[in-house]
Scaffold this active site. Structure first.
Site, short mmCIF file in Angstrom:
data_model
loop_
_atom_site.label_atom_id
_atom_site.label_comp_id
_atom_site.label_asym_id
_atom_site.label_seq_id
_atom_site.Cartn_x
_atom_site.Cartn_y
_atom_site.Cartn_z
N GLU A 55 0.83 -1.23 0.00
CA GLU A 55 0.00 0.00 0.00
C GLU A 55 0.85 1.27 0.00
O GLU A 55 0.49 2.27 0.61
CB GLU A 55 -0.98 -0.02 1.19
CG GLU A 55 -1.95 -1.18 1.10
CD GLU A 55 -2.89 -1.30 2.29
OE1 GLU A 55 -2.98 -0.36 3.10
OE2 GLU A 55 -3.54 -2.36 2.41
N GLU B 155 -5.35 -7.83 -0.96
CA GLU B 155 -6.19 -7.54 0.21
C GLU B 155 -7.47 -6.88 -0.27
O GLU B 155 -7.41 -5.94 -1.07
CB GLU B 155 -5.55 -6.52 1.16
CG GLU B 155 -4.59 -7.04 2.14
CD GLU B 155 -4.13 -5.93 3.12
OE1 GLU B 155 -4.95 -5.12 3.58
OE2 GLU B 155 -2.92 -5.90 3.40
#
Ligand code: BMA
Length: 375
Positions: free
Chosen positions: A197, A301
Site C-alpha cells: 500500500e 487484500e
C-alpha cells in the site's frame, strides 16, 4: 451453516502435470545476481502452479484464518471460513509485525510459534501462506502508521543512521522464514508481501515518505539481505493500493521483474459503486501488466468491513473479479478484539448463506480444491 461440496473437476496437480516438465524447473528469475542462488524446487513449483491456477478459477484467501475468529482464539483446526462452508481458504495470510523486535508474539498478539504451526498446517493442506509485515518505525520507534518523519526509509538505506539496526531486523525476519520447515527438513515456500500500500501515505514507506528510487532500494535491500541470510523459500508480491490510474503509475515504484513474482493491489469497499470502479480499474491494470511481464496477478487484500450486505459475495465480489485471470483474492482478518472489524463470515453472520453459494461456484477454489500447490 456447514455444507460440504464436491466439485467435479480434475485436481490442480493433474491439470498442471502436462506443463510441469517445462514450468517446474528453476527459472532464470530464480538466479539472482549471485549465480549460486537458487530458490528451492518447492518454491519454483509453487510459482509454476500459481501461473496455472487461473485456468480453473481463483483461490479464496483470508488473513489469520486459523489463528482466531469471532468469539474464539487458538482452537485447534478452527476457522470461521471452514465453519461456514466446510473447507479452509486456499490462501491464508499472516503478519510478521514485531518479529523485528525479537518479540514472541505479533502486533496482533499471535505467538510466532502459532503462526509457524499454521503455515505448516496450510502447507500440508496444499494451500498457500502469504506474509505481510507491519513492522515498527525504525527511526521513531512508533508503529508502521507513524508517518511523522519523512526520512525513515532514507535512514535505513546504506549509509543511513539506522542501516545497521534495520539489517538486524531483516536478520530476525530471515531466521523466522528459514525456520518454516517440515519434520523432513523441507522449507515451506511462502509469498512475502512487504512494503504494501505504498501508493498511499499512511505507512512510513508510503508515497510521500520516500522517493521512487528510495522505495525501490528498500525492496532490493530487503531481498538481497534475505538471500544473503539463506532465505530461498519466498516468492515476492508487489501490492500498491488502488491509487494508480494507469500502468505507468502502477509501475512508478516497481522494483523490477527480476525481483517480483506476483503483482496485485489492496482495496476495500466503502461505497459499492466506488469499490466496483476501483476494482475494475486496478484489475485492468494488473491484467495488462501481468500479461506483458509474465507475472501472476492477485487481489492481495480486499473486503467489506462487517459485511453488512447479505449478498456481497455473489452480488459484488464475484462479478467484480470473475472476468480477470487472478490467482487469488484475499479478505482481511476476523479480529476477535475489535467488534465489527471482520471480513469473512462466521456461522450466523448475515452474509454466511451467500458465502456458501460463492463457495459452491465452480470458479472459487478453497484448500481441498487446490489440493497441492507444491507438486
Ligand atoms: C490492519 C488492522 C489492524 C492490524 C493490522 C495488521 O488492517 O486489521 O488492526 O493490526 O492490519 O494485521
Amino acid at each position: 451453516m456447514t455444507i460440504m461440496k464436491m466439485k467435479t473437476f480434475q485436481s490442480l496437480p493433474m491439470i498442471l502435470a502436462a506443463s510441469c516438465l517445462m514450468a517446474c524447473g528453476p527459472s532464470p528469475k530464480s538466479q539472482n545476481s549471485e549465480d549460486s542462488f537458487v530458490r528451492t524446487p518447492e518454491t519454483e513449483t509453487l510459482l509454476a502452479n500459481l501461473k496455472k491456477v487461473s485456468a480453473r478459477g481463483f483461490m479464496f484467501g483470508h488473513h489469520d484464518d486459523t489463528n482466531y475468529g469471532i468469539g474464539w482464539e487458538g482452537d485447534e483446526g478452527r476457522s470461521d471460513v471452514k465453519s461456514v462452508c466446510g473447507d479452509y481458504p486456499a490462501v491464508i495470510s499472516f503478519d510478521l509485525g514485531h518479529i523485528e523486535l525479537g518479540d514472541t508474539a505479533s502486533l496482533d498478539n499471535v505467538p510466532f510459534s502459532k503462526i509457524r504451526k499454521e503455515i505448516l498446517n496450510q502447507y500440508r493442506r496444499g494451500g498457500m501462506s502469504s506474509l505481510s509485515w507491519h513492522l515498527r518505525n525504525p527511526k521513531t520507534g512508533g508503529d508502521s502508521w507513524d508517518v511523522s518523519d519523512t526520512t525513515v526509509v532514507k535512514s535505513i538505506l546504506p549509509g543511513g543512521a539506522n542501516h545497521e539496526k534495520f539489517a538486524g531486523w531483516l536478520g530476525k525476519l530471515s531466521t523466522f522464514i528459514n525456520s518454516l520447515q517440515t519434520e523432513d527438513g523441507v522449507k515451506v515456500p511462502v509469498l512475502f508481501r512487504p512494503w504494501h500500500e505504498h501508493t498511499g501515505s499512511w505507512f512510513w514507506w508510503g508515497e510521500k515518505l520516500c522517493t521512487p528510487a528510495e522505495y525501490k532500494q528498500l525492496w532490493h535491500l530487503t531481498a538481497d539481505a534475505l538471500r544473503d541470510n539463506g532465505v530461498n523459500n519466498v516468492l515476492y508480491a508487489y501490492s500498491p493500493g488502488s491509487e494508480p490510474k494507469d500502468m505507468a503509475q502502477y509501475l512508478k515504484r516497481y522494483p523490477g521483474d527480476d525481483l517480483i513474482d506476483v503483482i496485485g493491489f489492496d482495496t476495500y469497499q466503502s461505497d459499492r459503486d466506488g469499490y466496483l470502479a476501483n476494482m475494475d480499474k486496478s484489475l485492468a491494470i494488473i491484467d495488462s501488466i501481468g500479461k506483458a511481464h509474465d507475472k501472476v496477478i492477485a487481489i492481495t487484500e480486499t473486503g467489506y468491513e462487517g459485511i453488512p450486505d447479505t449478498k456481497w459475495w455473489t452480488g459484488t465480489l464475484l462479478p467484480a473479479v470473475e472476468k480477470y485471470p487472478i490467482a487469488y483474492v484475499l479478505v482481511w482478518r476476523n479480529a476477535r478484539e475489535r467488534v465489527s472489524h471482520f471480513y469473512a463470515p462466521y456461522p450466523g453472520q448475515v452474509s454466511a448463506e451467500d458465502f456458501v453459494v460463492f463457495y459452491n461456484h465452480p470458479k472459487t477454489l478453497f484448500a481441498a480444491d487446490v489440493n497441492s500447490l507444491y507438486k
